[in-house]
Scaffold this motif. Sequence first.
Motif, short mmCIF file in Angstrom:
data_model
loop_
_atom_site.label_atom_id
_atom_site.label_comp_id
_atom_site.label_asym_id
_atom_site.label_seq_id
_atom_site.Cartn_x
_atom_site.Cartn_y
_atom_site.Cartn_z
N UNK A 198 11.19 43.59 -45.69
CA UNK A 198 10.80 42.14 -46.29
C UNK A 198 10.09 42.33 -47.59
N UNK A 199 10.00 41.26 -48.32
CA UNK A 199 9.09 41.41 -49.49
C UNK A 199 7.55 41.23 -48.78
N UNK A 200 6.65 41.51 -49.86
CA UNK A 200 5.15 41.24 -49.65
C UNK A 200 4.71 39.91 -49.24
N UNK A 201 4.32 39.65 -47.98
CA UNK A 201 3.79 38.45 -47.62
C UNK A 201 4.92 37.74 -46.66
N UNK A 202 6.42 38.15 -47.02
CA UNK A 202 7.19 37.54 -46.43
C UNK A 202 7.50 38.43 -44.94
N UNK A 203 8.67 38.16 -44.40
CA UNK A 203 8.99 38.66 -43.10
C UNK A 203 10.37 38.91 -42.60
N UNK A 204 10.39 39.51 -41.53
CA UNK A 204 11.89 39.86 -41.18
C UNK A 204 12.76 38.49 -40.87
N UNK A 230 16.27 44.63 -39.21
CA UNK A 230 15.19 43.97 -40.10
C UNK A 230 14.01 44.19 -39.30
N UNK A 231 13.21 45.55 -39.58
CA UNK A 231 11.93 45.60 -38.93
C UNK A 231 10.78 44.69 -39.52
N UNK A 232 9.96 44.19 -38.51
CA UNK A 232 8.90 43.33 -38.73
C UNK A 232 8.00 44.24 -39.71
N UNK A 233 7.35 43.43 -40.82
CA UNK A 233 6.23 44.25 -41.49
C UNK A 233 4.99 44.40 -40.59
N UNK A 234 4.49 45.65 -40.79
CA UNK A 234 3.14 45.74 -40.19
C UNK A 234 2.10 45.71 -41.50
N UNK A 235 1.42 44.60 -41.52
CA UNK A 235 0.42 44.50 -42.64
C UNK A 235 -0.66 45.54 -42.65
N UNK A 236 -1.13 46.08 -41.73
CA UNK A 236 -1.93 47.27 -41.69
C UNK A 236 -1.52 48.63 -42.07
N UNK A 280 0.77 36.74 -40.37
CA UNK A 280 0.43 38.29 -40.75
C UNK A 280 -1.06 38.14 -41.04
N UNK A 281 -1.68 37.04 -40.98
CA UNK A 281 -3.32 37.09 -41.15
C UNK A 281 -3.83 37.45 -39.86
N UNK A 293 -4.50 40.52 -41.58
CA UNK A 293 -4.38 41.79 -42.25
C UNK A 293 -3.53 41.65 -43.47
N UNK A 294 -3.25 40.37 -43.87
CA UNK A 294 -2.34 40.09 -44.98
C UNK A 294 -2.86 40.69 -46.54
N UNK A 295 -4.30 40.23 -46.65
CA UNK A 295 -4.71 40.84 -48.05
C UNK A 295 -4.43 42.39 -47.97
N UNK A 296 -4.88 43.13 -47.06
CA UNK A 296 -4.57 44.66 -47.11
C UNK A 296 -3.26 44.80 -47.52
N UNK A 297 -2.45 44.24 -46.91
CA UNK A 297 -0.60 44.64 -47.26
C UNK A 297 -0.42 44.17 -48.71
N UNK A 298 -1.04 43.12 -49.09
CA UNK A 298 -0.60 42.70 -50.56
C UNK A 298 -1.16 43.54 -51.56
N UNK A 299 -2.45 44.15 -51.37
CA UNK A 299 -3.04 45.22 -52.21
C UNK A 299 -2.31 46.41 -52.03
N UNK A 300 -1.84 46.85 -51.05
CA UNK A 300 -1.11 48.16 -50.92
C UNK A 300 0.20 48.04 -51.59
#
Length: 235
Positions: free
Chosen positions: A14-20, A40-46, A149-150, A152-159
């Motif tokens: 998935x794209x940033x902030x989006x999901x499986x 489609x693996x779920x994103x792990x925002x951490x 994803x809240x 931890x979502x901001x961490x994922x976006x910055x990464x």
Amino acid sequence: MAVDLRGVTTVLLAGTGSDDDYVCRAFAGPLRATGALLLAPPPQPGRLIAGYRAALDEAARSGPVAVGGISIGAAVAAAWALDHPDRAVAVLAALPPWTGAPGAAPAAQAARHSALLLRRAGLTAATTQLRASSPPWLAEELARSWRAQWPQLPDAMEEAAGYVAPSGADLRGLTAPLGIAAAVDDPIHPLQVGVEWAAAAPRAALRRVTLDQIGADPAMLGAACLAALGDADDR
């Protein structure tokens, strides 16, 4: 299509902030028609990037796979395919975000801005601003996935915003065929990036879509990637 995906596990990120969930709606139907098996693996925002790479590694333990994704997912998948030429049979890249270092790429800037807004204003206020500034279908999609994803979502976006995608020189070494879908009217994922990827990789092709098309039917995105893959393998 010369690339035979029947029975091939196809790992899509998935794209940033989006999901499986969105990945499945974009790719499940088109892949089913080819006989491929969607994972489609779920994103792990951490641990966004590490989580994606671990999912790709795990899927490839039982044999070669097709890989790909949307936006940052496409960049991570392409990099993995470059690192594992004997394991990647094809790459599907939807809305690639940038080439090489992110720098001032619109997708990276948008991720940084969203992360800052989320940290300062919180999820509810940031989602309200998202609804005011985005196409309705996109706002609805992201409001749903952001909530899941809240916090931890901001961490994922910055990464994601700091991720160095494959460069043009890197993509010239890609042995797997590459099918790219890019939107002609997406200011966040410029068409030019898709053009750069298609020009760099030796077996690559690009199909164009519009935001209205994928807003009305997400499967248009997956279908465009697969159509481009067929074009790529004919080169």
